[in-house]
Write an enzyme that holds these catalytic residues in place. Structure first.
Site, PDB file in Angstrom:
ATOM      1  N   THR A 188      12.350  -3.797  40.968  1.00 13.86           N
ATOM      2  CA  THR A 188      13.080  -2.887  40.088  1.00 13.86           C
ATOM      3  C   THR A 188      14.324  -3.590  39.571  1.00 13.86           C
ATOM      4  OG1 THR A 188      14.068  -0.694  39.829  1.00 13.86           O
ATOM      5  CG2 THR A 188      14.271  -1.693  42.004  1.00 13.86           C
ATOM      6  N   GLU A 189      14.619  -3.364  38.288  1.00 11.72           N
ATOM      7  CA  GLU A 189      15.658  -4.129  37.587  1.00 11.72           C
ATOM      8  C   GLU A 189      17.006  -4.090  38.300  1.00 11.72           C
ATOM      9  OE1 GLU A 189      13.317  -2.159  36.246  1.00 11.72           O
ATOM     10  OE2 GLU A 189      13.430  -2.164  34.061  1.00 11.72           O
TER      11      GLU A 189
END
Lengths: 227, 235
Positions: free
Chosen positions: A52-53
């Site tokens: 996840t970013e």
């Protein structure tokens, strides 16, 4: 023109189909919303690692209600849990993973996908507030970029088009599209039909597709369990 | 050396009208809410604020916008579950917006901290966000030139801090905080606990103190997400 609403796959079924192509050990980023569902259908015996970013590798499903820790969220700002072997890192490292070509798969939603692989999924154009997040980074640099989407819009207009009319997220970046009616690859600037719902004829599918569908002669049935 | 200060008011005392302020966090995770609210208490105006988002509900950055502190937002995603503060200010023309792809935002910040004035990225090539920017081809692929992004101040949130300015972070609350610490002229950190020098194992330091100017202890910091769910309004 019909949109084949009575036979089309649900979002869960589209996500299930996309999950079948994720290999054991793959590093995978799933877009906010609908694409996140792909994680629920990971194939038994395979262990992809989800990125996840905002700086987590190896996260798991949402915690039970009341167990949320708001320092532990995904890019959609939803609470998540950690799997054994998870790692935290800052945003520059997170996008070094993306731009550096270390991610195996990115799966995103779409407003439109063009037959050359152009993707439009961040702005509807005039009047809307622009919000891009990490989509432009992901589509240019993940090793494989796939889209999960309804085959047509709510108004019945094709989402697979010869050329995107909406603002682009990335150029010639998508290689596979999982829709509510079919699985379509993008090869050499063309849509190549790989799988379709068995109730549909080739012509049915072409009638709801904006660009020309090609085939190499083998079209498999799109077979998905009831979910 | 002692970079600690006793109060939030002291920590943000230098920030004045027109400053460019980086604010750490991703949504509520890692957002230095107490420092933000202390800045709102100062009623400064005309700030350029750099954050991934543009506030949620009526606390934190949303409250900065509602209370007229912000002239310009630089962010990747100005949407949230309740973006009313941003949306109203933007649509009325009171607030300027620069949208930057998230990885480009992170790298522009990191580049500033590392003294790299510009870099090339494939991100945004062929899109409207690349308009007007130089494009160059390397090894057969097109890349867009992006500039560093600096700030006068960074407001960040850590877990442990020491008088040298060394910091650790808690889980995914790390996000933009360490790179913003590098990119600002003055970095102000709130931490849950200040320990003596040597109290953080050097192996565990995430932000070395050279990047941090001021540390203030806020035990049991509030979570923006919790405030938002309670319907809190600041002030």
């Amino acid at each position: 023109m019909t949109s084949f609403d009575d036979i089309k796959l649900s979002n869960a079924q589209i996500a299930w189909r996309a999950a079948q192509d994720i290999e054991d050990g793959a590093y995978v980023n799933l877009g906010i919303g609908f694409p996140e569902m792909v994680a629920q259908y990971t194939v038994e015996g395979r262990t992809p690692v989800f990125h996840t970013e905002n700086g987590v590798l190896g996260f798991g499903p949402a915690p039970a209600p009341g167990e949320e820790d708001w320092d532990l969220i995904n890019a959609g700002k939803k609470a998540i849990t950690l799997k054994p072997g998870a790692a935290f890192f800052h945003h520059a490292d997170s996008f070094a993973m993306v731009r550096g070509g270390h991610l195996d798969v990115a799966i995103l939603g779409a407003f439109q996908v063009a037959e050359n692989g152009d993707l439009a999924n961040w702005s509807t154009g005039k009047g809307s507030i622009p919000a891009v997040g990490g989509a432009m980074d992901l589509v240019q640099s993940a090793k494989r970029v796939a889209v999960v989407t309804d085959h047509v819009t709510k108004k019945g207009e094709p989402k697979l088009v010869d050329r995107c009319s909406m603002p682009l997220t990335g150029v010639a970046c998508v290689t596979r599209i999982y829709t509510s009616l079919a699985v379509v690859d993008i090869e050499g600037g063309h849509f190549v039909l790989r799988e379709k719902l068995p109730q549909l004829s080739f012509d049915d599918l072409q009638s709801v597709t904006g660009g020309e569908l090609k085939t190499d002669g083998r079209i498999a049935d799109l077979a998905v369990p009831t979910l | 050396m002692d970079k600690t200060v006793a109060t939030l008011a002291e920590a943000v005392a230098d920030i004045s009208d027109g400053a460019t302020v980086m604010i750490g966090g991703f949504g509520g995770s890692g957002a230095p809410i107490e420092l933000i609210h202390a800045l709102i208490d100062r009623r400064v105006k005309g700030l350029t604020v750099i954050n991934n988002n543009a506030g949620n509900g009526h606390v934190g950055i949303a409250s900065m916008i509602e209370n007229g502190l912000v002239a310009k937002m630089i962010c990747s995603f100005p949407r949230s579950s309740d973006p009313v503060a941003f949306t109203e200010a933007y649509k009325s023309g009171r607030l300027e917006l620069e949208v930057v792809p998230q990885g480009t935002l992170a790298e522009r910040i990191r580049a500033a901290g590392a003294g790299i004035p510009a870099f090339y990225t494939a991100t945004s090539y062929g899109t409207e966000l690349a308009e007007g920017k130089p494009v160059e081809e390397f090894d057969g692929k097109h890349y867009v030139r992006e500039r560093w992004l600096k700030a006068d101040f960074a407001l960040i949130k850590g877990e442990l801090g020491d008088p040298m300015g060394n910091l650790t972070y808690r889980m995914a609350a790390r996000n933009f905080n360490p790179i913003m610490a590098m990119a600002a002229t003055k970095t102000i950190a709130q931490v849950s606990r200040i320990v003596p020098a040597g109290g953080i194992d050097p192996e565990q330091v995430i932000s070395p103190g050279i990047f941090v100017d001021t540390v203030v202890e806020i035990p049991n910091p509030v979570q923006e997400e919790v405030l938002f769910r309670e319907g809190a309004v600041y002030p």
